[in-house]
Design a protein around this motif. Structure first.
Motif, PDB file in Angstrom:
ATOM      1  N   UNK A  98       3.398   5.625  -6.963  1.00 21.91           N
ATOM      2  CA  UNK A  98       2.873   5.691  -7.732  1.00 21.91           C
ATOM      3  C   UNK A  98       1.774   6.295  -8.663  1.00 21.91           C
ATOM      4  N   UNK A  99       0.683   6.424  -7.699  1.00 21.48           N
ATOM      5  CA  UNK A  99      -0.451   6.379  -8.394  1.00 21.48           C
ATOM      6  C   UNK A  99      -1.403   5.125  -9.018  1.00 21.48           C
ATOM      7  N   UNK A 100      -1.039   4.271  -7.961  1.00 19.54           N
ATOM      8  CA  UNK A 100      -1.346   3.041  -9.215  1.00 19.54           C
ATOM      9  C   UNK A 100      -3.053   2.606  -8.699  1.00 19.54           C
ATOM     10  N   UNK A 101      -3.505   2.444  -9.569  1.00 20.92           N
ATOM     11  CA  UNK A 101      -4.427   1.664  -9.337  1.00 20.92           C
ATOM     12  C   UNK A 101      -5.153   0.094  -9.467  1.00 20.92           C
ATOM     13  N   UNK A 107       1.265  -0.840  -0.013  1.00 19.75           N
ATOM     14  CA  UNK A 107       0.130  -0.105   0.114  1.00 19.75           C
ATOM     15  C   UNK A 107       0.695   1.087   0.054  1.00 19.75           C
ATOM     16  N   UNK A 108       2.128   1.349   0.665  1.00 20.05           N
ATOM     17  CA  UNK A 108       3.066   2.502   0.738  1.00 20.05           C
ATOM     18  C   UNK A 108       2.977   2.751  -1.169  1.00 20.05           C
ATOM     19  N   UNK A 109       3.321   1.138  -1.621  1.00 19.77           N
ATOM     20  CA  UNK A 109       4.148   1.393  -2.788  1.00 19.77           C
ATOM     21  C   UNK A 109       3.167   2.004  -3.650  1.00 19.77           C
ATOM     22  N   UNK A 151      -7.480   4.185   0.233  1.00 19.96           N
ATOM     23  CA  UNK A 151      -6.971   3.472  -0.436  1.00 19.96           C
ATOM     24  C   UNK A 151      -6.738   3.436  -1.827  1.00 19.96           C
ATOM     25  N   UNK A 152      -5.746   2.736  -2.208  1.00 17.10           N
ATOM     26  CA  UNK A 152      -5.893   3.185  -3.676  1.00 17.10           C
ATOM     27  C   UNK A 152      -6.299   2.480  -4.502  1.00 17.10           C
ATOM     28  N   UNK A 153      -7.205   1.392  -3.651  1.00 16.29           N
ATOM     29  CA  UNK A 153      -8.752   0.296  -4.763  1.00 16.29           C
ATOM     30  C   UNK A 153      -9.574   1.346  -4.856  1.00 16.29           C
TER      31      UNK A 153
END
Length: 62
Positions: free
Chosen positions: A13-16, A7-9, A44-46
């Motif tokens: 990176x603006x992950x999806x 989650x920190x990573x 959370x990115x999710x």
């Protein structure tokens, strides 16, 4: 700890990240309440993944 490190990573990176399953027929609901834990001052990115999909389903009706 593995989940926390992932989650920190994802945050910088603006992950999806992929969501395994979605509810069917979001359009059948009049009201949707969305709740989530606060991870480092944001969602959370999710959740961003989910909201991106909801935007397509609810507002881009073709």
């Amino acid at each position: 700890m593995t989940c926390t490190e992932e989650a920190k990573a994802e945050l910088p990176s603006d992950a999806r990240p992929e969501i395994k399953a979605y509810l069917e027929n979001f359009n059948s609901y009049d009201t949707i309440f969305i709740g989530y834990p606060n991870w480092w001052g944001t969602m959370p990115m999710c959740m961003f993944t989910l909201l991106d999909k909801l935007d397509i389903i609810l507002y881009n009706k073709t």
